[in-house]
Write a protein that holds these residues in place. Structure first.
Motif, PDB file in Angstrom:
ATOM      1  N   SER A  70      23.918  86.500 -23.800  1.00  0.00           N
ATOM      2  CA  SER A  70      23.010  86.693 -24.971  1.00  0.00           C
ATOM      3  C   SER A  70      23.638  85.561 -26.051  1.00  0.00           C
ATOM      4  N   LYS A  71      24.399  84.654 -25.671  1.00  0.00           N
ATOM      5  CA  LYS A  71      24.780  83.373 -26.213  1.00  0.00           C
ATOM      6  C   LYS A  71      24.179  82.528 -25.613  1.00  0.00           C
ATOM      7  N   GLY A  72      23.534  82.350 -24.705  1.00  0.00           N
ATOM      8  CA  GLY A  72      22.684  81.338 -23.975  1.00  0.00           C
ATOM      9  C   GLY A  72      23.400  80.680 -22.903  1.00  0.00           C
ATOM     10  N   GLN A  73      24.509  81.239 -22.461  1.00  0.00           N
ATOM     11  CA  GLN A  73      25.181  80.648 -21.262  1.00  0.00           C
ATOM     12  C   GLN A  73      24.857  81.201 -20.333  1.00  0.00           C
ATOM     13  N   GLY A 107      18.019  87.946 -17.615  1.00  0.00           N
ATOM     14  CA  GLY A 107      18.203  87.504 -18.753  1.00  0.00           C
ATOM     15  C   GLY A 107      18.755  88.611 -19.840  1.00  0.00           C
ATOM     16  N   ASP A 108      19.729  88.505 -20.624  1.00  0.00           N
ATOM     17  CA  ASP A 108      20.415  89.595 -21.589  1.00  0.00           C
ATOM     18  C   ASP A 108      19.070  89.828 -22.829  1.00  0.00           C
ATOM     19  N   GLU A 114      14.452  80.831 -25.790  1.00  0.00           N
ATOM     20  CA  GLU A 114      14.587  79.487 -25.618  1.00  0.00           C
ATOM     21  C   GLU A 114      15.520  79.122 -24.359  1.00  0.00           C
ATOM     22  N   ALA A 115      16.747  80.197 -24.329  1.00  0.00           N
ATOM     23  CA  ALA A 115      17.610  80.042 -23.128  1.00  0.00           C
ATOM     24  C   ALA A 115      17.162  80.117 -21.841  1.00  0.00           C
TER      25      ALA A 115
END
Length: 140
Positions: A70-73, A107-108, A114-115
């Motif tokens: 969720s943070k894009g990592q 993907g979360d 974008e991530a």
């Protein structure tokens, strides 16, 4: 003082005629609505849509799972990736393998588009042929 209108005869006479004016009004309104909405629905670009083949993905040993939190990592399996260049290097190595491994993106739900989009773009740029998204069945 009473007043009589009409033939002056029997007041118990039942009127058997149906008033069709409200029915005609409703039908005209529906006709106008259909005439307005049908051209909007039919004036589109003609394309051949793919057939729905909703089959569960079979996980093989050589499949690569890329997870986006969720943070894009992004993670390659369980190994965290250090930026976009690290992801591209892993994908280029995977694209060179014969046969190419299948890339599965997890993907979360709270991840920014974008991530996940960057992962897809990197896969396309590396020449990956088969990309899947891993989702959960809706609970209903």
């Amino acid at each position: 003082m009473g007043m009589q209108v009409g033939g002056g005869g029997d007041e118990d006479e039942v009127v058997s005629a149906i008033n069709t004016t409200p029915l005609v009004d409703v039908m005209l309104v529906l006709l106008i609505i259909f005439l307005i909405t049908i051209p909007v629905a039919t004036h589109t670009i003609t394309v051949k849509l793919p057939m729905d083949a909703n089959q569960p993905t079979r996980t093989a040993i050589d499949n690569v799972v890329i997870a986006v939190t969720s943070k894009g990592q992004a993670y390659w399996g369980e190994t965290p990736l250090n930026g976009y260049a690290d992801l591209e290097a892993h994908l280029e190595h995977a694209a060179a393998q014969k046969p190419q491994p299948q890339i599965q993106i997890r993907g979360d739900m709270a991840a920014k588009y974008e991530a996940v989009g960057k992962v897809i773009a990197a896969c396309q740029q590396a020449g990956i042929i088969h990309i899947d998204f891993i989702t959960e069945q809706p609970h209903g």
